[in-house]
Design an enzyme around this catalytic site. Structure first.
Site: not given
Ligand SMILES: Cc1cc2nc3c(=O)[nH]c(=O)nc-3n(C[C@H](O)[C@H](O)[C@H](O)COP(=O)(O)OP(=O)(O)OC[C@H]3O[C@@H](n4cnc5c(N)ncnc54)[C@H](O)[C@@H]3O)c2cc1C
Length: 381
Positions: A124-125, A127, A159, A242, A363
């Site tokens: 799933q692409g 992020s 992933s 999901e 969050e």
């Molecule tokens: C094990 C694992 C597998 C994953 N697999 C996939 C995958 O297959 N495909 C894919 O597309 N993604 C995948 N992800 C990505 C995952 O969906 C993102 O990590 C997640 O959505 C958070 O985005 P970010 O890492 O950019 O953090 P950010 O969005 O930068 O967030 C950083 C922090 O800020 C907080 N924050 C951000 N915006 C807000 C807001 N508006 N209000 C309150 N708090 C906020 C967040 O809660 C977090 O604590 C995976 C992640 C993990 C850990």
């Protein structure tokens, strides 16, 4: 809600128990990530041959046509027997159902059978480096080109990308409109020229997710999933798939963890026993929450909705609370990593830290709950 199983449901439970007694792999999983993934694929094939993969998929698409309660019975039996998750979870739980909902008959015929058998793995692409929680800020571009699109950009945390044949990828197809519009969902062939997959090592030591770079990748028009520029709506549905099936499997697994912890608590001090009591109560509450959710799904017959954010939030927090107790109890052994059991606890403790991140952070789940379910005013963008 009636918690008693019918005759037919009891028979199903016994049937899967008998099958697991004969077919559940007894040997430990191989050490290397590639070997381990292929081991999980072999397990998926075994489930498929036994008729247990995609049990709740409609028969028309090669599934078992089971209802949500039957699916839950089987998921709980798999979890309590210690069965591993199948390798193609993104395909089975998420993209398969989405293709059934919005795919063309040609796409359904092309992609669905190979998902269940594990022949073709999906990732799933969604992020990107600057678009995680704020997914609509994504910048990967798909530009119309000669019967399709040319796609350029970067995805991250994808992933199982390194093992996937297909990627469900969100790309911006119209940059001139507000950010939630002008996004489309494309099915990308991961063998296409211009794709570079670079695995990232997680703190567990596993390269579960990857960076995916796309440089002018050609995607034929027939690989557009759903309508052009309407990808945001499909992405929202995708995230609900999901978050939904996840809880049924996860709560079964967490109960097995709780059962393993229970005997060790005899030696624990009073404060840790209280922490443990809270965690174990949450595991039990999650179980009954799952039963309620399953019964609602059974009654509605519809796809999961925004309430899956409650499921995801509750399950993620419960998982972390439970492994916090495990860490307090076994911290020394976990840190020493002295034997396979200690390493297993360490792996699952570390993995539990991601339970409030993947599929949308805690969050973001709270925002969905407050705005979409409780009707609170929207926060500022
Ligand atoms: C094990 C694992 C597998 C994953 N697999 C996939 C995958 O297959 N495909 C894919 O597309 N993604 C995948 N992800 C990505 C995952 O969906 C993102 O990590 C997640 O959505 C958070 O985005 P970010 O890492 O950019 O953090 P950010 O969005 O930068 O967030 C950083 C922090 O800020 C907080 N924050 C951000 N915006 C807000 C807001 N508006 N209000 C309150 N708090 C906020 C967040 O809660 C977090 O604590 C995976 C992640 C993990 C850990």
């Amino acid at each position: 809600m009636d918690l008693a199983l019918s005759e037919a449901e009891l028979e199903l439970r016994d049937q899967v128990r008998r099958w697991l007694g004969e077919r559940l792999p007894r040997s430990p999983h191989p050490e290397g990530p590639e070997e381990r993934f292929h081991d999980l694929l072999a397990w998926q094939r075994e489930l498929f041959d036994g008729g247990w993969a995609g049990l709740s998929w409609p028969r028309a698409f090669g599934g078992g046509g089971a209802d949500p309660v039957q699916q839950l019975i089987v998921s709980e039996e798999l979890a309590s027997a210690g069965a591993p998750e199948p390798a193609n979870v993104v395909g089975i739980d998420v993209m398969g159902p989405v293709i059934m909902q919005v795919g063309t008959p040609e796409q359904q015929a092309r992609y669905l059978p190979a998902i269940l058998s594990g022949e073709e793995v999906w990732c799933q692409g969604f992020s990107e480096p600057d678009a995680g929680s704020d997914l609509a800020a994504l910048r990967t571009r798909a530009v119309p080109f000669d019967g399709g699109f040319r796609v350029s950009g970067q995805k991250v945390w994808t992933s199982w990308a390194q093992f996937s044949r297909w990627c469900a990828l969100l790309a911006r197809t119209d940059p001139e409109v507000p950010k939630h519009q002008g996004i489309s969902l494309l099915i990308i062939d991961m063998k296409s020229p211009g794709i570079d997959v670079r695995p990232l090592i997680q703190m567990t030591g596993d390269p579960e997710f990857s960076e995916v770079f796309l440089d002018n990748v050609f995607v034929p028009r027939e690989n557009l999933l759903g309508d052009l520029d309407r990808g945001w709506q499909i992405a929202t549905t995708t995230l609900m798939y999901e978050r939904g099936p996840y809880i049924a499997r996860r709560q079964g697994y967490l109960r097995t963890v709780a059962e393993r912890l229970m005997p060790m608590l005899r030696e624990a001090n009073e404060s840790l026993r209280q922490e443990a009591a809270r965690a174990l109560t949450d595991v039990e509450a999650l179980r009954f929450h799952t039963y309620r959710r399953t019964s609602e799904l059974q009654a509605s017959g519809g796809p999961p909705g925004a309430e899956t954010s409650i499921d995801k939030l509750f399950a993620g927090q419960t998982e972390q609370r439970l492994f916090d107790v495990a860490f307090e109890l076994l911290g020394h052994e976990i840190a020493s990593g002295s034997d396979a059991v200690a390493r297993d606890w360490a792996y699952h403790f570390l993995y539990s830290r991601s339970a409030t991140i993947y599929g949308g952070t805690a969050e973001i789940q709270r925002t969905v709950i407050s705005e979409r379910l409780l009707g609170l005013p929207r926060g500022s963008p």
